[in-house]
Design a protein around this motif. Structure first.
Motif, PDB file in Angstrom:
ATOM      1  N   ARG A 273      46.119  31.025  43.795  1.00  0.00           N
ATOM      2  CA  ARG A 273      45.141  32.051  44.137  1.00  0.00           C
ATOM      3  C   ARG A 273      43.727  31.486  44.246  1.00  0.00           C
ATOM      4  NH1 ARG A 273      47.258  37.230  42.657  1.00  0.00           N
ATOM      5  NH2 ARG A 273      45.140  38.034  42.452  1.00  0.00           N
TER       6      ARG A 273
ATOM      7  N   ARG B 166      42.380  38.597  51.640  1.00  0.00           N
ATOM      8  CA  ARG B 166      41.525  38.803  50.476  1.00  0.00           C
ATOM      9  C   ARG B 166      40.755  40.120  50.617  1.00  0.00           C
ATOM     10  NH1 ARG B 166      41.812  35.634  45.785  1.00  0.00           N
ATOM     11  NH2 ARG B 166      41.661  33.414  46.245  1.00  0.00           N
ATOM     12  N   ARG B 167      40.358  40.659  49.469  1.00  0.00           N
ATOM     13  CA  ARG B 167      39.408  41.768  49.515  1.00  0.00           C
ATOM     14  C   ARG B 167      38.441  41.649  48.338  1.00  0.00           C
ATOM     15  NH1 ARG B 167      42.004  47.673  47.823  1.00  0.00           N
ATOM     16  NH2 ARG B 167      42.089  47.291  45.578  1.00  0.00           N
TER      17      ARG B 167
ATOM     18  N   SER C  82      34.789  45.941  41.822  1.00  0.00           N
ATOM     19  CA  SER C  82      35.872  45.191  41.210  1.00  0.00           C
ATOM     20  C   SER C  82      35.695  43.701  41.477  1.00  0.00           C
ATOM     21  CB  SER C  82      37.222  45.686  41.741  1.00  0.00           C
ATOM     22  OG  SER C  82      38.283  45.110  41.021  1.00  0.00           O
ATOM     23  N   TYR C  83      36.830  42.942  41.459  1.00  0.00           N
ATOM     24  CA  TYR C  83      36.799  41.499  41.594  1.00  0.00           C
ATOM     25  C   TYR C  83      37.638  41.048  42.789  1.00  0.00           C
ATOM     26  CZ  TYR C  83      34.925  41.706  36.855  1.00  0.00           C
ATOM     27  OH  TYR C  83      34.160  41.993  35.761  1.00  0.00           O
ATOM     28  N   LEU C  84      37.411  39.811  43.171  1.00  0.00           N
ATOM     29  CA  LEU C  84      38.142  39.195  44.264  1.00  0.00           C
ATOM     30  C   LEU C  84      39.640  39.249  43.984  1.00  0.00           C
ATOM     31  CD1 LEU C  84      37.526  37.522  46.873  1.00  0.00           C
ATOM     32  CD2 LEU C  84      37.720  35.487  45.446  1.00  0.00           C
ATOM     33  N   SER C  85      40.437  39.701  44.977  1.00  0.00           N
ATOM     34  CA  SER C  85      41.876  39.849  44.770  1.00  0.00           C
ATOM     35  C   SER C  85      42.634  39.596  46.064  1.00  0.00           C
ATOM     36  CB  SER C  85      42.210  41.242  44.226  1.00  0.00           C
ATOM     37  OG  SER C  85      41.738  42.247  45.108  1.00  0.00           O
ATOM     38  N   LEU C  86      43.968  39.561  45.968  1.00  0.00           N
ATOM     39  CA  LEU C  86      44.854  39.293  47.097  1.00  0.00           C
ATOM     40  C   LEU C  86      45.627  40.543  47.487  1.00  0.00           C
ATOM     41  CD1 LEU C  86      46.321  35.835  46.016  1.00  0.00           C
ATOM     42  CD2 LEU C  86      44.671  36.246  47.842  1.00  0.00           C
ATOM     43  N   CYS C  87      46.177  40.527  48.705  1.00  0.00           N
ATOM     44  CA  CYS C  87      46.944  41.658  49.217  1.00  0.00           C
ATOM     45  C   CYS C  87      48.080  42.043  48.279  1.00  0.00           C
ATOM     46  CB  CYS C  87      47.501  41.314  50.600  1.00  0.00           C
ATOM     47  SG  CYS C  87      48.614  42.570  51.292  1.00  0.00           S
TER      48      CYS C  87
ATOM     49  N   ASP D 219      48.136  42.275  45.266  1.00  0.00           N
ATOM     50  CA  ASP D 219      47.665  43.063  44.132  1.00  0.00           C
ATOM     51  C   ASP D 219      47.558  44.548  44.457  1.00  0.00           C
ATOM     52  OD1 ASP D 219      47.349  40.735  42.574  1.00  0.00           O
ATOM     53  OD2 ASP D 219      45.360  40.379  43.420  1.00  0.00           O
ATOM     54  N   TRP D 220      47.401  44.906  45.735  1.00  0.00           N
ATOM     55  CA  TRP D 220      47.145  46.302  46.102  1.00  0.00           C
ATOM     56  C   TRP D 220      47.832  46.726  47.393  1.00  0.00           C
ATOM     57  CZ3 TRP D 220      44.953  44.636  50.497  1.00  0.00           C
ATOM     58  CH2 TRP D 220      44.194  43.457  50.426  1.00  0.00           C
TER      59      TRP D 220
END
Length: 402
Positions: A172, A263-264, A269-274, A276-277
């Motif tokens: 990640r 990415r979003r 919130s915090y940096l995350s990947l697809c 995750d949501w």
């Protein structure tokens, strides 16, 4: 014999810490050290002649440490703060020792490794900063970018190292590549990136001393751009930047790579990947429902970033173009309610919070777009307001380069 009954060789001692001399004439000195640093304490016996010595060290924890050499290297933390002393013992006569040296006091600070990277757009005279935890920063193509690295509890002697982020799809994270001229660090706590055109991520850290003690790397900070790189792009379906909270949205990555991740970065919130949501299928991320505003972009296995899109979920939305529009083109902006109710009149349109239109028309039509039309737009109707969206305007030369 033990304790005060030990015969003592009366000689002068001095205890040194990180090249800072603490002489016997000083009853106490305060030396500032940072948690995580490696320090060296040195015990010098004046008038010791050819005697071979072992050395004993007394620490803040009232423990004794012994060495065969006159220095001791240790890594410190906040618990290392306190008083230090040393003395020498004759290696051939264990009962013969010097007096304890005078006390020195070390103060170890534990907050030196917190680093924040700020990014600002310097194309105009208006400096807007973007910290990792606040709103994203959008740049016009070719704008210069100023990176600023801040060390908590700053002091003299720091040098600053600047990096760009390169995606690592195996995990990640990112790997970091030094920016030009940053190999030995810079004295200035700011760094200029010229001609920035596409989405990019940056990291900094600071270092000082010899050997160099480094802070931790800052968290990645991104400069977002709606501009499309020639070999990587993100497309949104439905093709708009604002969506109703119940909408299903697909984000597709396209370009010269077989591996992608989406990415979003939400506002809250915090940096995350697809994963995750949403659901990542091949090079497409599918999302069911949008609860907040966030910036989305793709990263490829070959280390590329796509254009970025600020997508918003709301009950009232502004209909605006996702892709940059070219100077001279006609653009139509509209307003829509989640209920499907048709808006008949009294729709207000704003650019950068300045009212543009408040008559009976339900659309804002710009017959020939110019660079002055670039900015944030939103609409209002019957006390309800849409989120704002950024509209990028490209020149004819930019169009030819696509």
């Amino acid at each position: 014999m033990t304790g005060s009954d030990e015969p003592q060789t009366l000689m002068k001692l001095r205890l040194l810490v990180k090249k800072t001399e603490i002489s016997e004439s000083h009853k106490e000195e305060s030396t500032g050290i940072f948690s995580g640093e490696t320090i060296t304490v040195r015990c010098e016996i004046q008038g010791g002649g050819d005697t071979e010595w072992d050395y004993e060290w007394k620490t803040p924890q009232s423990t004794s440490h012994q060495t065969h050499v006159n220095y001791w290297t240790l890594s410190v933390s906040e618990s290392s703060s306190g008083n230090y002393m040393c003395r020498g013992r004759n290696r051939r006569d264990s009962y013969s020792s010097t007096q304890w040296s005078k006390t020195i006091t070390l103060t170890v600070s534990g907050l030196s490794d917190a680093v924040t990277l700020r990014v600002s757009d310097t194309k105009s005279n208006q400096i807007s900063s973007s910290v990792l935890t606040v709103s994203p920063s959008w740049l016009s193509p070719g704008a210069s970018v100023t990176l600023k690295c801040e060390v908590e509890h700053p002091s003299a002697g720091w040098r600053f190292y600047w990096y760009k982020t390169v995606p690592k799809l195996s995990d990640r994270l990112y790997r970091y590549e030094l920016l030009p001229g940053s190999d030995s660090g810079t004295e200035e706590d700011s760094y200029m990136v010229h001609g920035q055109t596409h989405t990019a991520g940056y990291v900094c850290r600071a270092g000082r001393g010899e050997p160099v003690f480094y802070t931790e790397h800052s968290k990645p900070t991104f400069v977002w751009s709606g501009d499309f790189p020639p070999s990587a792009s993100l497309t949104v379906s439905p093709d708009r930047v604002q969506h109703f909270t119940s909408d299903s949205v697909s984000l597709s990555c396209e370009g010269n790579s077989t591996e992608w991740r989406v990415r979003r970065f939400p506002e809250d919130s915090y940096l995350s990947l697809c994963s995750d949501w949403g659901t990542m299928t091949g090079s497409t991320c599918n999302i069911s429902g949008l609860n907040s505003s966030a910036v989305y972009w793709c990263e490829s296995g070959s280390g590329q970033f796509t254009n970025s899109v600020n997508i918003t979920g709301h009950n009232m939305i502004l209909m605006s173009p996702v892709r940059p529009v070219t100077e001279g083109q006609s653009v139509s902006l509209g307003c829509r309610l989640k209920t499907g109710q048709k808006l008949s009149n009294n729709v207000f349109f704003y650019q950068n919070d300045k009212l543009l239109q408040n008559d009976t028309r339900v659309e804002l039509i710009i017959s020939a777009v110019s660079k002055s039309h670039e900015g944030f737009y939103k609409c209002q109707h019957s006390g309800k307001e849409s989120p704002q969206s950024w509209m990028t305007v490209k020149g004819e030369l930019d169009k030819k380069c696509l």
